[in-house]
Design an enzyme around this catalytic site. Structure first.
Site, PDB file in Angstrom:
ATOM      1  N   GLN A  79     -33.522 -40.593 -11.193  1.00 13.76           N
ATOM      2  CA  GLN A  79     -33.930 -40.593 -12.603  1.00 13.76           C
ATOM      3  C   GLN A  79     -34.032 -42.000 -13.190  1.00 13.76           C
ATOM      4  O   GLN A  79     -34.456 -42.161 -14.340  1.00 13.76           O
ATOM      5  CB  GLN A  79     -32.949 -39.745 -13.423  1.00 13.76           C
ATOM      6  CG  GLN A  79     -32.951 -38.282 -13.027  1.00 13.76           C
ATOM      7  CD  GLN A  79     -32.008 -37.450 -13.872  1.00 13.76           C
ATOM      8  OE1 GLN A  79     -31.833 -37.691 -15.057  1.00 13.76           O
ATOM      9  NE2 GLN A  79     -31.383 -36.450 -13.266  1.00 13.76           N
ATOM     10  N   LYS A 129     -27.432 -40.475 -10.073  1.00 12.99           N
ATOM     11  CA  LYS A 129     -28.727 -39.836 -10.306  1.00 12.99           C
ATOM     12  C   LYS A 129     -29.834 -40.894 -10.221  1.00 12.99           C
ATOM     13  O   LYS A 129     -30.639 -41.065 -11.127  1.00 12.99           O
ATOM     14  CB  LYS A 129     -28.738 -39.166 -11.682  1.00 12.99           C
ATOM     15  CG  LYS A 129     -27.694 -38.091 -11.884  1.00 12.99           C
ATOM     16  CD  LYS A 129     -28.057 -36.818 -11.151  1.00 12.99           C
ATOM     17  CE  LYS A 129     -27.079 -35.700 -11.452  1.00 12.99           C
ATOM     18  NZ  LYS A 129     -27.430 -34.441 -10.770  1.00 12.99           N
ATOM     19  N   LYS A 143     -37.895 -27.553 -21.319  1.00 12.06           N
ATOM     20  CA  LYS A 143     -38.033 -28.959 -20.937  1.00 12.06           C
ATOM     21  C   LYS A 143     -39.488 -29.432 -21.057  1.00 12.06           C
ATOM     22  O   LYS A 143     -39.768 -30.530 -21.551  1.00 12.06           O
ATOM     23  CB  LYS A 143     -37.547 -29.163 -19.499  1.00 12.06           C
ATOM     24  CG  LYS A 143     -37.671 -30.609 -19.024  1.00 12.06           C
ATOM     25  CD  LYS A 143     -37.203 -30.775 -17.574  1.00 12.06           C
ATOM     26  CE  LYS A 143     -37.378 -32.224 -17.125  1.00 12.06           C
ATOM     27  NZ  LYS A 143     -36.990 -32.405 -15.701  1.00 12.06           N
ATOM     28  N   GLN A 153     -42.477 -35.187 -27.120  1.00  9.21           N
ATOM     29  CA  GLN A 153     -42.385 -36.642 -27.007  1.00  9.21           C
ATOM     30  C   GLN A 153     -43.774 -37.280 -26.994  1.00  9.21           C
ATOM     31  O   GLN A 153     -44.014 -38.298 -27.650  1.00  9.21           O
ATOM     32  CB  GLN A 153     -41.613 -37.008 -25.733  1.00  9.21           C
ATOM     33  CG  GLN A 153     -40.129 -36.692 -25.809  1.00  9.21           C
ATOM     34  CD  GLN A 153     -39.429 -36.897 -24.481  1.00  9.21           C
ATOM     35  OE1 GLN A 153     -39.832 -36.330 -23.472  1.00  9.21           O
ATOM     36  NE2 GLN A 153     -38.385 -37.713 -24.480  1.00  9.21           N
ATOM     37  N   HIS A 200     -38.558 -47.730 -21.253  1.00  5.90           N
ATOM     38  CA  HIS A 200     -38.416 -47.092 -22.561  1.00  5.90           C
ATOM     39  C   HIS A 200     -37.120 -47.522 -23.244  1.00  5.90           C
ATOM     40  O   HIS A 200     -37.121 -47.932 -24.411  1.00  5.90           O
ATOM     41  CB  HIS A 200     -38.457 -45.570 -22.385  1.00  5.90           C
ATOM     42  CG  HIS A 200     -38.536 -44.830 -23.678  1.00  5.90           C
ATOM     43  ND1 HIS A 200     -38.195 -43.494 -23.787  1.00  5.90           N
ATOM     44  CD2 HIS A 200     -38.902 -45.216 -24.922  1.00  5.90           C
ATOM     45  CE1 HIS A 200     -38.358 -43.106 -25.041  1.00  5.90           C
ATOM     46  NE2 HIS A 200     -38.794 -44.130 -25.739  1.00  5.90           N
ATOM     47  N   ARG A 213     -49.105 -27.205  -8.370  1.00  4.80           N
ATOM     48  CA  ARG A 213     -50.101 -27.215  -7.293  1.00  4.80           C
ATOM     49  C   ARG A 213     -49.433 -26.962  -5.929  1.00  4.80           C
ATOM     50  O   ARG A 213     -49.972 -26.253  -5.087  1.00  4.80           O
ATOM     51  CB  ARG A 213     -50.823 -28.565  -7.271  1.00  4.80           C
ATOM     52  CG  ARG A 213     -51.757 -28.794  -8.446  1.00  4.80           C
ATOM     53  CD  ARG A 213     -52.692 -29.951  -8.176  1.00  4.80           C
ATOM     54  NE  ARG A 213     -53.345 -30.396  -9.403  1.00  4.80           N
ATOM     55  CZ  ARG A 213     -52.999 -31.481 -10.082  1.00  4.80           C
ATOM     56  NH1 ARG A 213     -51.996 -32.223  -9.645  1.00  4.80           N
ATOM     57  NH2 ARG A 213     -53.642 -31.818 -11.176  1.00  4.80           N
TER      58      ARG A 213
END
Length: 265
Positions: free
Chosen positions: A139, A136, A201, A208, A147, A261
């Site tokens: 990600q 993945k 989500k 957060q 972080h 958009r």
């Protein structure tokens, strides 16, 4: 050069000896070197891992992921419960709370839960391991790596020098958010059958962001209030929170607003 090395050694000795002696014997706390080594290995994984997996099929790891995420839901819930309970029992101020460096039961209990919060950040590095093994790579963003890596180092400093006091507010909010975050990840790991339960989500991202805004406001207040919690830590928390607000706002814009958009166009 010998003089420079001596100065460097003096600084390193100061780092070792100026911490809270109550936490020095705890795992990964006394010296920064194990944590720095762990971070270097983490960055090496980020750089080399995707290349190593490029010629291999992605691993599913459904059972391992579900177990891992459930475990972090439980650990985060335990940490939140401890922060909340001890702060209430010890009559902590939510505006200005110095660190209690005594050996009394509640101050030691608060120091221990700070260590558990730090330990959870080490465990959470496995998030990245799973992303690499599942290929993945999209990600593995700067936000993700920044972080995870900096949280570990920040909480090491917290446990080493200020295990309690104002730090409880940061840990309490963060652990509560992580209950919901790892619950979401756990459901997502179950695949398409869990998709109807993942509608929130966007709300998770807002949650957060909300915690970082609250932590930044809390640290800002204590920079100007007469509080004996070290201003250096309040400033560090403020600047770090602001960096995460910027990065998460950009993530929110890229993930939710730009996609909307494009659909309209």
């Amino acid at each position: 050069m010998p003089g420079a090395l001596e100065t460097l050694w003096d600084h390193y000795t100061w780092v070792l000896e100026s911490g809270d002696p109550r936490t020095d014997a705890w795992i990964l706390v006394y010296s920064p070197l194990p944590v720095i080594l762990l971070l270097l290995l983490y960055l090496l994984l980020v750089l080399v891992g995707p290349r190593a997996m490029s010629q291999r099929p992605p691993l599913e790891l459904t059972g391992a992921l579900a177990t891992y995420n459930l475990g972090l839901v439980l650990l985060s819930g335990y940490i939140f419960y401890q922060f909340l309970t001890v702060s209430l029992l010890a009559d902590y101020s939510y505006f200005c709370q110095p660190v209690d460096y005594s050996q009394n039961e509640l101050s030691m209990r608060m120091a221990r839960v700070c260590w558990w919060c730090f330990f959870s950040k080490a465990v959470e590095l496995l998030d990245t391991v799973f992303l690499v093994l599942r290929k993945k790579q999209e990600q593995l963003t700067f936000l993700h790596v920044y972080h995870h890596g900096t949280m570990l180092l920040n909480w090491w400093a917290g446990v080493k020098y200020v295990p309690g006091g104002q730090a409880f507010f940061v840990g309490m909010l963060n652990s509560l958010v992580h209950v919901f975050m790892y619950l979401y990840y756990g459901l997502a790991s179950l695949g398409p059958r869990a998709r109807p339960y993942l509608w929130w989500k966007r709300h998770l991202t807002i949650l957060q962001l909300g915690q970082f805004v609250a932590i930044a406001a809390h640290a800002s207040y204590n920079l100007f209030a007469e509080c004996s919690f070290p201003d250096g830590f309040n400033l560090a928390v403020l600047l770090y929170s602001l960096s995460l607000i910027v990065l998460f706002l950009n993530f929110y814009r890229q993930t939710y607003l730009r996609g909307r958009r494009k659909k309209r166009l």
